[in-house]
Every structure is written in C-alpha cells, then in structure tokens.
Design a protein around this motif. Structure first.
Motif, PDB file in Angstrom:
ATOM      1  N   GLU A   3       1.384  -1.269   0.449  1.00  0.00           N
ATOM      2  CA  GLU A   3      -0.036   0.168   0.008  1.00  0.00           C
ATOM      3  C   GLU A   3       1.275   1.150   0.186  1.00  0.00           C
ATOM      4  O   GLU A   3       2.282   0.924   0.772  1.00  0.00           O
ATOM      5  CB  GLU A   3      -0.659   0.244   1.149  1.00  0.00           C
ATOM      6  CG  GLU A   3      -1.473  -1.429   1.207  1.00  0.00           C
ATOM      7  CD  GLU A   3      -2.921  -0.892   0.282  1.00  0.00           C
ATOM      8  OE1 GLU A   3      -3.631   0.574  -0.513  1.00  0.00           O
ATOM      9  OE2 GLU A   3      -4.089  -1.995   0.107  1.00  0.00           O
ATOM     10  N   ASP A   7      -0.237   9.099  -4.631  1.00  0.00           N
ATOM     11  CA  ASP A   7      -1.995   8.433  -5.698  1.00  0.00           C
ATOM     12  C   ASP A   7      -0.706   7.197  -6.342  1.00  0.00           C
ATOM     13  O   ASP A   7      -1.961   6.433  -6.624  1.00  0.00           O
ATOM     14  CB  ASP A   7      -2.337   9.242  -6.968  1.00  0.00           C
ATOM     15  CG  ASP A   7      -2.857  10.673  -5.741  1.00  0.00           C
ATOM     16  OD1 ASP A   7      -3.328  12.350  -5.942  1.00  0.00           O
ATOM     17  OD2 ASP A   7      -3.154  10.123  -4.342  1.00  0.00           O
ATOM     18  N   ARG A   8      -0.019   6.547  -7.073  1.00  0.00           N
ATOM     19  CA  ARG A   8       0.772   6.060  -8.064  1.00  0.00           C
ATOM     20  C   ARG A   8       2.118   6.406  -7.726  1.00  0.00           C
ATOM     21  O   ARG A   8       3.103   6.921  -7.254  1.00  0.00           O
ATOM     22  CB  ARG A   8       0.284   6.706  -9.311  1.00  0.00           C
ATOM     23  CG  ARG A   8      -1.470   6.759  -9.779  1.00  0.00           C
ATOM     24  CD  ARG A   8      -1.262   7.491 -10.948  1.00  0.00           C
ATOM     25  NE  ARG A   8      -0.026   7.003 -12.264  1.00  0.00           N
ATOM     26  CZ  ARG A   8       0.325   7.883 -13.227  1.00  0.00           C
ATOM     27  NH1 ARG A   8      -0.238   9.225 -13.302  1.00  0.00           N
ATOM     28  NH2 ARG A   8       1.044   7.450 -13.722  1.00  0.00           N
ATOM     29  N   THR A 194      -0.418  -2.119  -6.027  1.00  0.00           N
ATOM     30  CA  THR A 194      -1.360  -1.791  -4.556  1.00  0.00           C
ATOM     31  C   THR A 194      -2.801  -1.298  -5.726  1.00  0.00           C
ATOM     32  O   THR A 194      -3.582  -1.966  -5.787  1.00  0.00           O
ATOM     33  CB  THR A 194      -1.185   0.216  -5.651  1.00  0.00           C
ATOM     34  OG1 THR A 194       0.619   0.490  -5.686  1.00  0.00           O
ATOM     35  CG2 THR A 194      -2.028   0.888  -4.170  1.00  0.00           C
ATOM     36  N   ALA A 195      -3.522  -1.326  -4.103  1.00  0.00           N
ATOM     37  CA  ALA A 195      -4.940  -2.240  -4.003  1.00  0.00           C
ATOM     38  C   ALA A 195      -5.700  -1.065  -4.242  1.00  0.00           C
ATOM     39  O   ALA A 195      -5.020   0.182  -4.270  1.00  0.00           O
ATOM     40  CB  ALA A 195      -5.216  -2.413  -3.288  1.00  0.00           C
ATOM     41  N   THR A 196      -6.739  -1.167  -5.625  1.00  0.00           N
ATOM     42  CA  THR A 196      -7.765   0.221  -5.450  1.00  0.00           C
ATOM     43  C   THR A 196      -8.874   0.080  -5.590  1.00  0.00           C
ATOM     44  O   THR A 196      -9.413  -0.871  -5.403  1.00  0.00           O
ATOM     45  CB  THR A 196      -7.293   0.262  -6.891  1.00  0.00           C
ATOM     46  OG1 THR A 196      -8.212  -0.729  -8.034  1.00  0.00           O
ATOM     47  CG2 THR A 196      -5.830   0.163  -7.344  1.00  0.00           C
ATOM     48  N   PRO A 197     -10.438   1.278  -5.493  1.00  0.00           N
ATOM     49  CA  PRO A 197     -11.457   0.307  -4.955  1.00  0.00           C
ATOM     50  C   PRO A 197     -11.521  -0.721  -6.059  1.00  0.00           C
ATOM     51  O   PRO A 197     -12.822  -1.759  -5.404  1.00  0.00           O
ATOM     52  CB  PRO A 197     -11.860   2.157  -4.914  1.00  0.00           C
ATOM     53  CG  PRO A 197     -11.230   2.873  -4.684  1.00  0.00           C
ATOM     54  CD  PRO A 197      -9.886   2.478  -5.258  1.00  0.00           C
ATOM     55  N   GLU A 198     -11.562  -0.424  -7.381  1.00  0.00           N
ATOM     56  CA  GLU A 198     -11.548  -1.462  -8.629  1.00  0.00           C
ATOM     57  C   GLU A 198     -11.038  -2.220  -8.210  1.00  0.00           C
ATOM     58  O   GLU A 198     -11.615  -3.425  -8.840  1.00  0.00           O
ATOM     59  CB  GLU A 198     -11.827  -0.986 -10.029  1.00  0.00           C
ATOM     60  CG  GLU A 198     -12.950   0.786  -9.753  1.00  0.00           C
ATOM     61  CD  GLU A 198     -12.308   1.569 -10.788  1.00  0.00           C
ATOM     62  OE1 GLU A 198     -13.531   1.839 -11.417  1.00  0.00           O
ATOM     63  OE2 GLU A 198     -11.172   1.699 -11.328  1.00  0.00           O
ATOM     64  N   SER A 200      -7.029  -4.198  -8.699  1.00  0.00           N
ATOM     65  CA  SER A 200      -5.365  -3.516  -8.293  1.00  0.00           C
ATOM     66  C   SER A 200      -5.287  -2.879  -9.571  1.00  0.00           C
ATOM     67  O   SER A 200      -5.346  -2.875 -10.755  1.00  0.00           O
ATOM     68  CB  SER A 200      -4.421  -4.819  -8.284  1.00  0.00           C
ATOM     69  OG  SER A 200      -5.175  -5.802  -7.666  1.00  0.00           O
ATOM     70  N   ARG A 201      -3.895  -1.905  -9.019  1.00  0.00           N
ATOM     71  CA  ARG A 201      -3.124  -1.544  -9.846  1.00  0.00           C
ATOM     72  C   ARG A 201      -1.690  -2.010 -10.014  1.00  0.00           C
ATOM     73  O   ARG A 201      -0.610  -2.218  -8.784  1.00  0.00           O
ATOM     74  CB  ARG A 201      -2.956   0.321  -9.586  1.00  0.00           C
ATOM     75  CG  ARG A 201      -1.642   1.015 -10.394  1.00  0.00           C
ATOM     76  CD  ARG A 201      -1.931   2.415 -10.212  1.00  0.00           C
ATOM     77  NE  ARG A 201      -3.036   3.313 -10.605  1.00  0.00           N
ATOM     78  CZ  ARG A 201      -3.032   3.761  -9.327  1.00  0.00           C
ATOM     79  NH1 ARG A 201      -2.439   3.875  -7.920  1.00  0.00           N
ATOM     80  NH2 ARG A 201      -4.458   3.998  -9.076  1.00  0.00           N
ATOM     81  N   SER A 203       2.383  -1.550 -12.003  1.00  0.00           N
ATOM     82  CA  SER A 203       2.918  -0.471 -11.618  1.00  0.00           C
ATOM     83  C   SER A 203       4.360  -1.115 -12.485  1.00  0.00           C
ATOM     84  O   SER A 203       4.511  -2.060 -11.550  1.00  0.00           O
ATOM     85  CB  SER A 203       3.074   0.977 -11.762  1.00  0.00           C
ATOM     86  OG  SER A 203       3.978   0.683 -10.438  1.00  0.00           O
ATOM     87  N   ASP A 236      -5.336  -2.581 -13.285  1.00  0.00           N
ATOM     88  CA  ASP A 236      -5.240  -1.328 -13.848  1.00  0.00           C
ATOM     89  C   ASP A 236      -3.262  -1.477 -14.631  1.00  0.00           C
ATOM     90  O   ASP A 236      -2.450  -1.130 -13.763  1.00  0.00           O
ATOM     91  CB  ASP A 236      -5.824  -0.415 -13.208  1.00  0.00           C
ATOM     92  CG  ASP A 236      -4.743   1.194 -13.835  1.00  0.00           C
ATOM     93  OD1 ASP A 236      -4.691   0.982 -14.577  1.00  0.00           O
ATOM     94  OD2 ASP A 236      -5.431   2.106 -13.574  1.00  0.00           O
TER      95      ASP A 236
END
Length: 298
Positions: A3, A7-8, A194-198, A200-201, A203, A236
């Motif tokens: 986490e 933001d990114r 990273t966990a996202t509300p929708e 995972s992201r 990178s 993502d």
C-alpha cells in the motif's frame, strides 16, 4: 501487495512534464540506473535536464561518463547546455541557510531559462540530503515540498526529489509520499502492486528479470477475489511500461481460468493492448480490454 500513500507508484519512464515525484533509496543502493534512463529519455524529447547532486557525490565528468555509456549523446548534451549539473548546496544553501522563497525563485528561473533556450521543458532530480546536514526541521521540509506545487501547474517542469531512507527515516518518508503526487520505483526492472477501490494497479516492467514477481503479483491479485462464484474487477496496467510475451500470456491464462461469468477489465495502453490481442485476449470471455492512448512512448 504493497500500500502506498502517494496516488501512484510509477516506473521512471512514465513520468511526464508537470509531475512531482519522490523516490527513496537505502544507502547501499544507487539511483544512477534510474537517473540515466530518466536523463536519456528526457534528452531524446528535447527537454533540458538538471541534476542537483550532493557535493560528496561523483564529480561532473564521472557522472556524464556513467550516463553516457560511450554513446556520446549525454556528453554532447552537456556541451550544448541541454544537460546541467549542480550541487544541492548551490540550489538550497547558497549562503549556508535555507530560504524557501529563494529556492522556489531559483527553480522558477531554471524553468524559464530552459524555455528561453528553446527546450520543451525542464526535468530535475534533486538529492535532498542537504536538509539533515543543516538540521532542517521535518515539518519545515514537508511544508517546503508542499509549497512548490505551483511550479508544476504549467506543465514545463518535472522533478524527482530523492531521499536516503537511512538518513531520513520511514516516518518522514511516509509523510513525503503524502505531499508528492507520485512515487518513482527505485529499480528499472521492479514491480509494484497497489490495491484500488475497483481492483488492483500494477506498475513497473514485466520483463525477464521481474517475470516471476509479476506472475506472483497477478496470482495474488486473483487469489484475493471470491473464487466461489464469478469475479468482477479492474486490473490497471497503465503504469506498466513494458510486458514481455510470456507475462502477457500468463495474464490471459489466469483470467481464462476464472469461473464462468467472471470479468477482468484490463486498463492498458495501446502497445500492451496490441500484444494481448495478438496472443488471443479477445478469445477469453473473462477478459475485457480497456485500451487508452499511451501517454508516454515505451
């Protein structure tokens, strides 16, 4: 899966003009592979590069030789003025004292100078090790980092502020992530999830050196879903700067193994979308591609 408070978290190749990022390293690590990629990419885009280093770091000639790698391009950029090297005491402590407004004025003038010289913008890396040397209060340093936001309002300026983890400590670095919109990955071949509300992201760069880590990250993302029925989530991958064919095939295979009715929406750039389609992504009903224009050439 980590986490982050920024933001990114992005690979250095995904930074664009107007971005303000931080990067943290341990003393045993070197930032120069990242900075070399950052510098070469910026020079190719006809942007000026300003490297602000610790006075105890390598001398200017050695820095240029390291980043040039015998190509002649970085050396030529230094000769033309497209590459500038300064020491952090020169930019932050010219008279031994730190004054926020003066420093912001100095960077504003550097941006204006790059524009006058005809460059597309200014890219900066700044070694922040000057701050503990003068005993600068952490709150004041955080306030300064927050106060430079107007420099990035007009997208002509990009900056990486880098901090030594041993020197600054985890507490301050966590706070720094809150005032920097982006965090840069410390290695060129690393993966960050990273966990996202929708969903995972992910990178970084999914290549041979990071293949096992990327596949495990994919499995972890899928394993966190309810496997008793159809799953619907967003993966993502817009900040993934590269994906080799084997990693792409693994993504398609893992999505195809989900229960009927599942839907994995993969958000990605045009190049990755093309690779996935060539490997058969459109034939997997559980996989939905949401392709966007690539912001940065990869």
């Amino acid at each position: 899966m980590t986490e982050t408070t920024s933001d990114r978290t992005v690979p250095v190749e995904r930074l664009k003009l107007g971005d303000h990022a931080c990067m943290s390293l341990r003393e045993v690590e070197s930032p120069w592979k990242v900075f070399t990629a950052y510098t070469r990419t910026s020079l190719a885009r006809r942007e000026k590069v300003l490297l602000v280093m610790n006075p105890d770091d390598m001398n200017d000639d050695d820095v240029v030789a390291l980043m040039d790698g015998g190509s002649g391009h970085v050396a030529a950029a230094r000769e033309s003025g497209q590459l500038s090297l300064k020491r952090n005491t020169e930019m932050y402590l010219p008279d031994g004292r730190f004054q926020e407004d003066r420093t912001i004025d100095l960077y504003t003038e550097e941006v204006n100078r790059a524009q006058r010289e005809g460059w597309a913008g200014l890219r900066l890396t700044a070694d922040m090790s000057w701050a503990p040397k003068v005993g600068l209060d952490h709150d004041r340093l955080l306030d300064y980092e927050a106060s430079v936001a107007p420099l990035f309002a007009d997208p002509l300026f990009t900056a990486i502020c880098w901090y030594d983890q041993e020197r600054f400590g985890d507490g301050l670095l966590n706070d720094m992530a809150k005032v920097h919109p982006l965090r840069v990955l410390e290695n060129l071949d690393s993966i960050d999830a990273t966990a996202t509300p929708e969903g995972s992201r992910i990178s970084g760069s999914a290549e041979l050196g990071s293949r096992a880590e990327f596949i495990e990250t994919l499995r972890e993302a899928l394993d966190h879903r309810d496997t008793t029925g159809p799953a619907r989530f967003v993966l993502d991958l817009r900040d993934l700067c590269f994906m080799e064919a084997h990693c792409a095939w693994q993504l398609i295979s893992l999505a195809g193994a989900l229960p009927d009715g599942s839907e994995v929406t993969v958000r990605c750039g045009e190049l990755l979308g093309l690779v996935l389609r060539q490997l058969g992504a459109d034939e997997v009903p559980q996989l939905v591609l949401s392709v966007e224009d690539d912001e940065v050439a990869v």
